[in-house]
Each structure stands twice: as structure tokens, then as C-alpha cells.
Design an enzyme around this catalytic site. Structure first.
Site, PDB file in Angstrom:
ATOM      1  CE  LYS A  54      -0.607   8.247   1.991  1.00  0.00           C
ATOM      2  NZ  LYS A  54       0.597   8.021   2.776  1.00  0.00           N
ATOM      3  CD  GLN A  98       1.942   6.401   5.648  1.00  0.00           C
ATOM      4  OE1 GLN A  98       1.581   6.392   4.468  1.00  0.00           O
ATOM      5  NE2 GLN A  98       1.905   7.487   6.377  1.00  0.00           N
ATOM      6  CG  ASP A 121       6.360   9.108  -0.286  1.00  0.00           C
ATOM      7  OD1 ASP A 121       5.467   9.974  -0.242  1.00  0.00           O
ATOM      8  OD2 ASP A 121       6.513   8.225   0.565  1.00  0.00           O
TER       9      ASP A 121
END
Ligand code: GUN
Length: 294
Positions: A54, A98, A121
Site C-alpha cells: 500500500k 489494517q 475501507d
């Protein structure tokens, strides 16, 4: 018949190029550099690989990347304080924590603390609820990638029979909503569903997101179906390196499907590319700019 292999690597690369072009445009025209903050707690090896990827891809697209690596035993209060700081930070337009988090942390509380405008997200209840209500929302990246891959085969999904196997908040549930937005007819299946082969046999579009290696067999598929394999399962090979396999028995499916994503090189590549899209979209929305053309 041999299925066409959907090249997730190439499609993701093309998407990243389009994001980079739009980032260059908002930098030039609006002096805006989209910024993504990624929070990693602990040392889960798979998560460390994802977070590194990422970071690299965010920078390659011309965006600012902020990495926050916290120890496994970080307190919930300290993690919430970091999220509050990122929520206020004008250089940060996207925040991703995460997952999975260590068991000592309450994932729902952490996700709920993220400003929904920065929730790239798409996991905050505001975004999940808006998506389920058919409203504009930041949507989870992997399902967005699944839709883009499907649309590389069919321009329109209207009226098609789709089956989504798996009902996680990260993939299955939001994917169902995105497919409904595309006017597909959606069957939601999961580990307790009866007669999965029979349900699959009806489907023009099969999305496998259960995390069970090679569970979906070739003879479950309707001939010509498009198969999107979200699974990434590490399988031990005696005397060799572990092998990655999907949730679909790829070699069997090749003989029946019309198109199929490989593992690796399919959906996995799209998730980070869609994260870049969401970060760019969030940055434009926060600054009151029109939605970018990606
Ligand atoms: N872990 C595996 N995939 C994802 C994802 O898409 N988002 C987050 N936050 N964690 C993940």
C-alpha cells in the site's frame, strides 16, 4: 472450452495509471495532494506485506503515504488517540486500520472512531449503511475490484444471476450491495447454505470469498460462467515453498468457465488499486471538488 483468464495485474496497473493522472491534475489545479494513513498493529506477516505494498503504490501514484506501526500490545486508548489525530489532520484524506487487529483490541470500536469521510475501507457503519441503502458511499476496496474485473468481461451486469459465496463485512456483504446497484440478481451463500453446487449451477457470475482452498469445483459451474476468485489461501507443499491457491479449483474451472481470475494475479492486485481510487475520491469530497474521473 478453455476459459479466458482475467488479467487482474494488467487491469490494476491501468487503474493505477488513471489514478496517478487524476492525482497529478488535482495537485496542479487545486494544490491538493491526497494523503493516505495506514495503521498496522503488531507483526502479522501477511499484513506487513499488504501494508508495504500500500505504501509503495500510494507513493507511486503521487499521493502522500503516512505509515503508523504500533506494537502488538498498544492500548485501545492510544490507538483511538492516533485515529482522533488522523481524523483532524488536514494532510490525511484516507485512514485504513489494517485487519485483523490483535484480540486485545475491539475492532468495532476502532472502526467506528474513523471519520466516515476518511473511511477508505468503507467499513464504518455510516458507509456500510449508505451502501446498503443505495446511497453514495465509500465502499470496501476488494468488492470494488471484483466489480471492475467483472466489467472487463461484461459492460453491463443487468439481469445477470450472480452468487456471492461468503458474507464477511469486508467482502461478501458489500459485494452483494454493489451487484444490486448494477441490477444483477444476487444469491447470498455461505458456509451454512444447503446444496451450494445447485445454487452455483444457476449463476452467470460466481464470486468465491469463503477462505476455503479450492472449495468451488469445476463441475459446480454453469458452462461459460464468469468466476471471480477472492480467496488467497497458503497451502503447504511437502519439501517446497507454500503455494497460493484460491477458493476455486482453478484447473477444473478452466474447462467449464467462460472467464476466470487467477490466484495470484487476479483480485489481489485490484484491492490496493481501489484503495488509491477511494483515497482520491475522499480527498476530492473533503475539499468540495467534483468526483474524479476514475
Ligand atoms: N486485511 C485484509 N484485507 C483488508 C482490507 O481490505 N482492509 C483492511 N483494513 N484490512 C484488511
Amino acid at each position: 472450452m478453455t476459459a479466458r483468464i482475467i488479467d487482474g495485474k494488467a487491469i490494476a496497473a491501468e487503474l493505477r495509471t488513471r489514478v496517478a493522472d487524476e492525482v497529478a491534475r488535482v495537485k496542479r489545479d487545486h494544490a491538493l495532494t491526497p494523503g493516505l494513513a495506514v495503521v498496522l498493529v503488531g507483526h502479522d506477516p501477511a499484513s506487513e506485506v499488504y501494508v508495504r505494498s500500500k505504501h509503495t503504490q500510494t507513493q507511486a501514484a503521487g499521493m502522500a503515504s503516512f505509515e503508523h506501526k504500533l506494537p502488538e500490545d498498544v492500548s485501545q486508548a492510544d490507538l483511538l488517540a492516533l485515529i482522533a489525530r488522523l481524523n483532524r489532520d488536514p494532510l490525511v484524506h484516507g485512514i485504513l486500520v489494517q485487519l485483523p487487529l490483535p484480540k486485545s483490541l475491539h475492532t468495532e470500536t476502532i472502526i467506528n472512531a474513523i471519520d466516515p469521510a476518511k473511511d477508505v475501507d468503507g467499513l464504518h457503519p455510516n458507509n456500510a449503511g449508505r451502501l446498503a441503502g443505495g446511497l453514495a458511499a465509500l465502499s470496501p476496496c476488494t468488492p470494488l475490484g471484483c466489480i471492475i474485473l467483472t466489467k472487463s468481461v461484461y459492460a453491463s451486469l443487468e439481469g445477470m444471476n450472480a452468487i456471492v459465496i461468503g458474507r464477511s463485512n469486508l467482502v461478501g456483504r458489500p459485494l452483494v450491495q454493489l451487484l444490486l446497484n448494477e441490477n444483477a440478481t444476487v444469491t447470498i451463500a455461505h458456509s451454512r447454505s444447503r446444496d451450494l453446487p445447485k445454487l452455483c449451477a444457476q449463476a452467470d457470475l460466481v464470486y468465491a470469498a469463503v477462505g476455503r482452498p479450492e472449495m468451488v469445483r469445476g463441475d459446480w459451474l454453469k458452462p461459460g460462467a464468469t468466476v471471480i476468485d477472492v480467496g488467497i489461501n497458503r497451502i503447504a507443499v511437502p519439501g517446497g515453498k507454500p503455494k497460493l491457491v484460491g477458493d476455486v479449483a482453478f484447473q477444473e474451472a478452466l474447462n467449464v468457465a467462460g472467464a476466470i481470475t487467477p490466484v495470484p494475479g487476479g483480485v489481489g492486485q485490484m484491492t490496493v488499486a481501489c484503495l488509491l481510487v477511494n483515497t482520491l475520491r475522499a480527498a476530492c469530497a473533503i475539499h468540495g471538488l467534483p468526483a474524479p474521473a476514475v
